[in-house]
Design an enzyme around this catalytic site. Sequence first.
Site, mmCIF file in Angstrom:
data_model
loop_
_atom_site.group_PDB
_atom_site.id
_atom_site.type_symbol
_atom_site.label_atom_id
_atom_site.label_comp_id
_atom_site.label_asym_id
_atom_site.label_seq_id
_atom_site.Cartn_x
_atom_site.Cartn_y
_atom_site.Cartn_z
ATOM 1 N N GLU A 95 0.824 -1.213 0.000
ATOM 2 C CA GLU A 95 0.000 0.000 0.000
ATOM 3 C C GLU A 95 0.857 1.261 0.000
ATOM 4 O O GLU A 95 0.553 2.225 -0.706
ATOM 5 C CB GLU A 95 -0.965 0.009 1.193
ATOM 6 N N GLU A 99 0.542 3.738 -3.243
ATOM 7 C CA GLU A 99 -0.075 5.052 -3.074
ATOM 8 C C GLU A 99 0.918 6.217 -3.107
ATOM 9 O O GLU A 99 0.548 7.306 -3.522
ATOM 10 C CB GLU A 99 -0.891 5.086 -1.784
ATOM 11 N N GLU A 122 -14.305 -4.882 11.662
ATOM 12 C CA GLU A 122 -13.049 -4.520 10.996
ATOM 13 C C GLU A 122 -11.935 -4.290 12.014
ATOM 14 O O GLU A 122 -12.083 -3.558 12.983
ATOM 15 C CB GLU A 122 -13.224 -3.257 10.154
ATOM 16 N N GLU A 141 -6.958 1.627 -10.064
ATOM 17 C CA GLU A 141 -7.782 2.419 -10.986
ATOM 18 C C GLU A 141 -8.894 3.185 -10.284
ATOM 19 O O GLU A 141 -9.392 4.175 -10.797
ATOM 20 C CB GLU A 141 -8.373 1.532 -12.084
ATOM 21 N N GLU A 143 -8.441 4.832 -7.550
ATOM 22 C CA GLU A 143 -7.806 5.850 -6.722
ATOM 23 C C GLU A 143 -7.302 7.020 -7.567
ATOM 24 O O GLU A 143 -6.482 6.847 -8.466
ATOM 25 C CB GLU A 143 -6.634 5.247 -5.941
#
Length: 182
Positions: A95, A99, A122, A141, A143
Amino acid sequence: MEKHKNTWKKLSTTIQYSNPWIEVQHHEVLNPSGGEGIYGQVNFKNIAVGVVPVDAEGNTYLVGQFRFPLEEYSWEIPEGGCPLGEDVLAAAKRELLEETGLLAKNWTMISRIHTSNSVCNEVGFIFLAENLTQDEASPEETEDLKIKKVTLKEAVELVMNNQITDSISIAGLLKVARLKGI
């Protein structure tokens, strides 16, 4: 910590909705007082991972994006999902790279949190990433990301001024600030 007994009783459970990311359950229950009731629960099919990258100068990197459920723009730490069964550190590394394009040599798991324990299951893991080098970002795609480099102190001010509202980001930034003595 002391252990407490579960005072809820599930009478029945049905799945109302399911997709690759979530499952919504409807429970018929007996509540802690013994009364009949219902409980809705959202189960996540991924583990949340967040990363607070901190460079040698004490800067961190925030990711900005429009969040569909909120219908507003959000500044956050780099974060995403870890499929169940995948190593959470490997997902955090992925990640961060996807990002921001950042790689880190040093990783520390700093928090395990529940994001909204009244309606969902969660769980999230937050990492501190240090000794950073820049590579190339490759967002998914879905983001449309903007990256902002700020001092850790500035990031904490954004939290304190309610400009960062994402729970994983708040928990991670405040914990790293405390660890760093800020």
